[in-house]
Scaffold this motif. Structure first.
Motif, short mmCIF file in Angstrom:
data_model
loop_
_atom_site.label_atom_id
_atom_site.label_comp_id
_atom_site.label_asym_id
_atom_site.label_seq_id
_atom_site.Cartn_x
_atom_site.Cartn_y
_atom_site.Cartn_z
N LYS A 304 -10.57 2.49 2.00
CA LYS A 304 -10.86 1.26 2.72
C LYS A 304 -10.46 0.03 1.91
CE LYS A 304 -14.82 -0.59 5.28
NZ LYS A 304 -14.80 -1.95 4.96
N VAL A 305 -10.57 0.13 0.58
CA VAL A 305 -10.36 -1.06 -0.25
C VAL A 305 -8.87 -1.27 -0.50
CG1 VAL A 305 -10.91 -2.21 -2.42
CG2 VAL A 305 -12.57 -0.65 -1.39
N PHE A 306 -8.43 -2.50 -0.25
CA PHE A 306 -7.04 -2.87 -0.53
C PHE A 306 -6.97 -3.38 -1.96
CE2 PHE A 306 -3.35 -5.47 -0.81
CZ PHE A 306 -2.46 -5.09 0.17
N PHE A 307 -6.22 -2.69 -2.81
CA PHE A 307 -5.98 -3.18 -4.17
C PHE A 307 -4.55 -3.68 -4.26
CE2 PHE A 307 -9.38 -0.07 -5.06
CZ PHE A 307 -10.26 -0.90 -5.75
N GLY A 308 -4.40 -4.95 -4.58
CA GLY A 308 -3.08 -5.51 -4.89
C GLY A 308 -3.04 -5.73 -6.39
N ILE A 309 -1.91 -5.44 -6.99
CA ILE A 309 -1.83 -5.68 -8.43
C ILE A 309 -0.53 -6.40 -8.78
CG2 ILE A 309 -3.22 -3.65 -9.02
CD1 ILE A 309 -0.69 -2.36 -9.97
N ALA A 336 -2.62 -0.48 -3.06
CA ALA A 336 -2.00 -0.61 -1.73
C ALA A 336 -0.78 -1.52 -1.78
CB ALA A 336 -3.02 -1.17 -0.74
N PHE A 337 -0.71 -2.34 -2.83
CA PHE A 337 0.44 -3.24 -2.94
C PHE A 337 0.69 -3.59 -4.41
CE2 PHE A 337 2.53 -7.40 -2.98
CZ PHE A 337 3.64 -7.10 -2.20
N ILE A 338 1.97 -3.70 -4.76
CA ILE A 338 2.33 -4.09 -6.13
C ILE A 338 3.23 -5.31 -6.06
CG2 ILE A 338 3.41 -3.37 -8.31
CD1 ILE A 338 3.15 -0.43 -7.22
N HIS A 339 2.79 -6.40 -6.66
CA HIS A 339 3.67 -7.56 -6.77
C HIS A 339 4.39 -7.44 -8.11
CE1 HIS A 339 4.26 -11.94 -7.95
NE2 HIS A 339 5.18 -11.64 -7.07
N GLU A 371 9.48 -1.48 -6.63
CA GLU A 371 9.41 -1.86 -5.20
C GLU A 371 9.43 -0.63 -4.30
OE1 GLU A 371 11.22 -6.39 -5.21
OE2 GLU A 371 12.57 -4.72 -4.78
N ALA A 372 10.24 0.35 -4.67
CA ALA A 372 10.30 1.58 -3.86
C ALA A 372 8.96 2.31 -3.94
CB ALA A 372 11.44 2.47 -4.36
#
Ligand code: SF4
Length: 430
Positions: A304-309, A336-339, A371-372
């Protein structure tokens, strides 16, 4: 008199520009798009990479070329770090550094010959910029917030940083860590709510370091904001892992307006490089933090938790082996996302003179690899949330007949445009 604003860089800059805009409007100026003819141009610059510095200077030159008779006022991180270079650019009227931000509105009005001291005070108070100098309100930080988007606003609660990570110019550009008092943050949250905005994103340079100036705690800030009527959701734009304590996690998990969405800078998944960077945690602490949050906010099998790093590649000394170690860590913690961004050599920082500088082409190859990986992890997160009921806050933009919004856990949802749904939490099946 017309004024145009140009902003580069992070959400903090956008929140500041919004605040200046309110001040100038209160003084009777008309805000126009930057590519229209204006009497004053305010350029809020960024210095996060060498490219941002160059872009900032180019924008300053461009507005002067567009309208050589206009006043050009420059502020932001590049204005602080490259002040001499910017002052020399033809057409620049005034440069405001990190400690002079509370002066941007009154001093520009003065240079433009508008009103007297009373006029400036009206403009400043309309913008929510207390006091008249660098020592005003929380030691030179005013509670900037962005407006314009009807559903979400960015509220600055903190500025500056004392960490001096080896690669970063921010502590030099934005000064020491300082915060806006809780009472002022709450007052601004109330103003934002009065405009009908439902969601606030708390921003700062090192947001979790809140309290340096006033001795207040970040958790007390969250609790006070949680009580503001009208605001239905909060997010924290970014928080250092070592400052995200279990007390904060437990409180958020207890059913508050703070959403299951955390953006936590990692920078690298290699302990050797974390040490080289001067970061204040290791991978074990980072992984433990995510695990704790998941244990408090998720049920097994439902992410459920969105982790962006944030992840930096190509720090001097990042060998292929250490890069692969970093990727392996990302696979384990599954954000869930990597910047991802390439290391940029910034003069005056310790990393600039470190051995083992990585060639630009190799940095870009590593960015593409991450990115991939991010695309795969993001898709997995979305698929795992397929069929789940969530509430979406739809935004006002009509893009080719579609509208978009976000769930609490930051999944972007789009649907056919329906004006009656703008700014309303609407339940959907993902
Ligand atoms: S924590 Fe490190 S990377 Fe972040 S702003 Fe401070 S010095 Fe820069």
């Amino acid at each position: 008199m017309k004024i145009a604003f140009l902003t580069l860089g992070c959400k903090l800059n956008y929140a500041e520009t919004s605040t200046y805009e309110r001040g100038f409007k209160a003084a009777g100026l008309e805000a126009v798009p930057w590519n229209e003819k204006a009497d004053i141009y305010l350029v809020n610059t960024c210095s996060v990479t060498a490219v941002s510095d160059r872009k900032s200077r180019n924008l300053v030159r461009r507005v002067h070329r567009m309208n050589p008779g206009a006043l050009v006022v420059v502020t932001g991180c590049s204005a602080e770090l490259r002040r001499r270079e910017i002052e020399k650019i033809e057409g620049v009227t005034r440069v405001f550094g990190a400690e002079e931000k509370t002066l941007v509105v009154p001093e520009t009005l003065k240079v433009a010959g508008i009103g007297g001291a009373a006029h400036s005070d009206t403009a400043r108070s309309a913008a929510g910029i207390a006091g008249g100098g660098a020592s005003a309100s929380g030691g030179g930080v005013f509670a900037a917030y962005s407006t314009g988007e009807r559903t979400r606003s960015f509220l600055r609660v903190q500025d500056g940083c004392d960490n001096f990570c080896a690669y970063c110019t921010v502590p030099y550009a934005r000064g020491r860590s300082r915060n806006v008092p809780i009472a002022e943050c709450v007052e601004n949250a109330r103003k934002i709510a009065a405009e009908g905005v439902k969601e606030i994103v708390l921003t700062g340079v090192n947001t979790g370091d809140f309290g340096r100036t006033t001795g207040e705690s970040f958790l007390d800030l969250l609790k006070a904001l949680n009580e503001v009527p009208g605001i239905e959701r909060y997010r924290i734009s970014s928080i250092e892992p070592n400052l995200l304590g279990e007390d904060i996690i437990d409180w958020i998990a207890s059913g508050t307006k703070f959403q299951p969405h955390f953006h936590i800078p990692l920078q690298t998944g290699s302990d050797e490089l974390l040490y080289r960077m001067g970061r204040k945690y290791d991978t074990a602490l980072f992984a433990g933090k995510l695990e704790y949050i998941r244990s408090r906010m998720e049920t097994p099998g439902s992410p459920k938790v969105f982790f962006g790093i944030d992840l930096m590649v190509g720090l001097p000394g990042e060998t292929e082996e250490l890069f692969m170690e970093s990727c392996g860590f990302l696979e384990r913690i599954r954000p869930a996302f990597i910047h991802v961004f390439p290391y940029s050599r910034r003069p005056g920082t310790p990393a600039a003179s470190m051995s083992g500088q990585v060639p630009e082409a190799e940095k870009h190859r590593r960015v593409a690899v991450v990115e991939a990986l991010c695309a795969r992890l993001h898709t997995e997160f979305l698929e795992a949330n397929h069929g789940v009921r969530e509430k979406v806050l739809f935004e006002s933009t009509d893009r080719n007949g579609l509208m978009a919004g976000y769930t609490g856990n930051y999944i972007r949802v789009s649907r056919a445009f329906d004006p009656s749904l703008v700014g309303r939490l609407t339940e959907v099946v993902l």
